[in-house]
Design a protein around this motif. Structure first.
Motif, PDB file in Angstrom:
ATOM      1  N   TYR A  32      18.350 -48.611 -34.795  1.00  0.00           N
ATOM      2  CA  TYR A  32      18.734 -48.636 -33.484  1.00  0.00           C
ATOM      3  C   TYR A  32      18.888 -49.933 -32.774  1.00  0.00           C
ATOM      4  CZ  TYR A  32      17.638 -44.044 -31.784  1.00  0.00           C
ATOM      5  OH  TYR A  32      17.611 -42.411 -31.890  1.00  0.00           O
ATOM      6  N   SER A  99      21.243 -47.246 -28.795  1.00  0.00           N
ATOM      7  CA  SER A  99      22.090 -46.578 -29.669  1.00  0.00           C
ATOM      8  C   SER A  99      21.526 -46.700 -31.058  1.00  0.00           C
ATOM      9  CB  SER A  99      23.477 -47.470 -29.367  1.00  0.00           C
ATOM     10  OG  SER A  99      24.352 -47.194 -30.485  1.00  0.00           O
ATOM     11  N   HIS A 100      22.112 -45.608 -31.788  1.00  0.00           N
ATOM     12  CA  HIS A 100      21.811 -45.516 -33.346  1.00  0.00           C
ATOM     13  C   HIS A 100      22.951 -46.143 -34.012  1.00  0.00           C
ATOM     14  CE1 HIS A 100      21.027 -43.014 -37.174  1.00  0.00           C
ATOM     15  NE2 HIS A 100      20.415 -44.109 -37.380  1.00  0.00           N
ATOM     16  N   GLN A 101      22.720 -47.288 -34.862  1.00  0.00           N
ATOM     17  CA  GLN A 101      23.798 -47.992 -35.301  1.00  0.00           C
ATOM     18  C   GLN A 101      23.610 -48.245 -37.156  1.00  0.00           C
ATOM     19  OE1 GLN A 101      26.852 -49.095 -34.077  1.00  0.00           O
ATOM     20  NE2 GLN A 101      26.678 -47.788 -32.390  1.00  0.00           N
ATOM     21  N   PRO A 108      28.213 -52.472 -30.676  1.00  0.00           N
ATOM     22  CA  PRO A 108      28.310 -51.512 -29.580  1.00  0.00           C
ATOM     23  C   PRO A 108      28.322 -52.102 -28.069  1.00  0.00           C
ATOM     24  CG  PRO A 108      26.011 -51.460 -30.587  1.00  0.00           C
ATOM     25  CD  PRO A 108      26.839 -52.392 -31.093  1.00  0.00           C
ATOM     26  N   ASP A 113      28.885 -45.664 -26.177  1.00  0.00           N
ATOM     27  CA  ASP A 113      28.242 -46.029 -27.781  1.00  0.00           C
ATOM     28  C   ASP A 113      26.797 -46.074 -27.777  1.00  0.00           C
ATOM     29  OD1 ASP A 113      30.315 -48.768 -27.965  1.00  0.00           O
ATOM     30  OD2 ASP A 113      30.435 -46.935 -28.614  1.00  0.00           O
ATOM     31  N   PHE A 114      26.202 -45.672 -26.275  1.00  0.00           N
ATOM     32  CA  PHE A 114      24.733 -45.559 -26.321  1.00  0.00           C
ATOM     33  C   PHE A 114      24.183 -44.042 -25.801  1.00  0.00           C
ATOM     34  CE2 PHE A 114      23.174 -49.902 -26.828  1.00  0.00           C
ATOM     35  CZ  PHE A 114      24.495 -50.639 -26.815  1.00  0.00           C
ATOM     36  N   GLY A 115      23.216 -43.468 -26.437  1.00  0.00           N
ATOM     37  CA  GLY A 115      22.964 -42.103 -26.175  1.00  0.00           C
ATOM     38  C   GLY A 115      21.798 -41.977 -25.283  1.00  0.00           C
ATOM     39  N   SER A 116      20.891 -42.994 -25.323  1.00  0.00           N
ATOM     40  CA  SER A 116      19.552 -42.634 -24.535  1.00  0.00           C
ATOM     41  C   SER A 116      19.577 -43.849 -23.248  1.00  0.00           C
ATOM     42  CB  SER A 116      18.479 -42.853 -25.542  1.00  0.00           C
ATOM     43  OG  SER A 116      18.162 -41.985 -26.356  1.00  0.00           O
ATOM     44  N   TRP A 117      19.128 -43.397 -22.277  1.00  0.00           N
ATOM     45  CA  TRP A 117      19.262 -44.444 -21.196  1.00  0.00           C
ATOM     46  C   TRP A 117      17.931 -44.152 -20.371  1.00  0.00           C
ATOM     47  CZ3 TRP A 117      23.429 -47.673 -19.901  1.00  0.00           C
ATOM     48  CH2 TRP A 117      24.375 -47.386 -21.033  1.00  0.00           C
TER      49      TRP A 117
END
Length: 127
Positions: A32, A99-101, A108, A113-117
């Motif tokens: 992450y 973000s899972h990278q 990112p 690019d980021f899935g969780s906030w």
């Protein structure tokens, strides 16, 4: 899914410092990237900084480079944003994001690019 909770915002004067915290929980991987974004009224959400959970590589927006520092505490699953020499233009709602990278060299910087906030924390800098 990762859950994120920010804290530490407030009202300060120009030149002051603040430290924001982002506590992460849930399904979490070492690949992450944890980021900070901000959004001022009437403006788009903009990238501030990120840190890779594994290895700690960091990246900053030019507007905050040299004033803000992102860091993490692996034991507490918490990411911090130390903000020094604050300016009125830093006033915004600050959001933590994950973000899972898997690519260790990825950069990112877009909200997409980021899935969780997190829910955001208000920072207001008076002149």
């Amino acid at each position: 899914q990762v859950q994120l909770v920010e804290s530490g915002g407030g009202l300060v004067e120009a030149g002051d410092s603040l430290r924001l915290s982002c506590a992460a929980s849930g399904r979490f991987f070492s690949t992450y990237v944890m980021g900070w974004f901000r959004q001022a009224p009437g403006k788009e959400r903009e990238f501030v900084a990120f840190i890779r959970w594994s290895g700690g590589r960091t990246y900053y927006a030019d507007s905050v480079k040299g004033r803000f520092t992102i860091s993490k505490d692996n034991a507490k699953n918490t990411v911090y944003l130390q903000m020094n020499s604050l300016k009125p233009e830093d006033t915004a709602v600050y959001y933590c994001a994950a973000s899972h990278q898997p690519n260790p060299w990825g950069i990112p910087r877009l909200p997409a690019d980021f899935g969780s906030w997190g829910q955001g924390t208000q920072v207001t800098v008076s002149s």
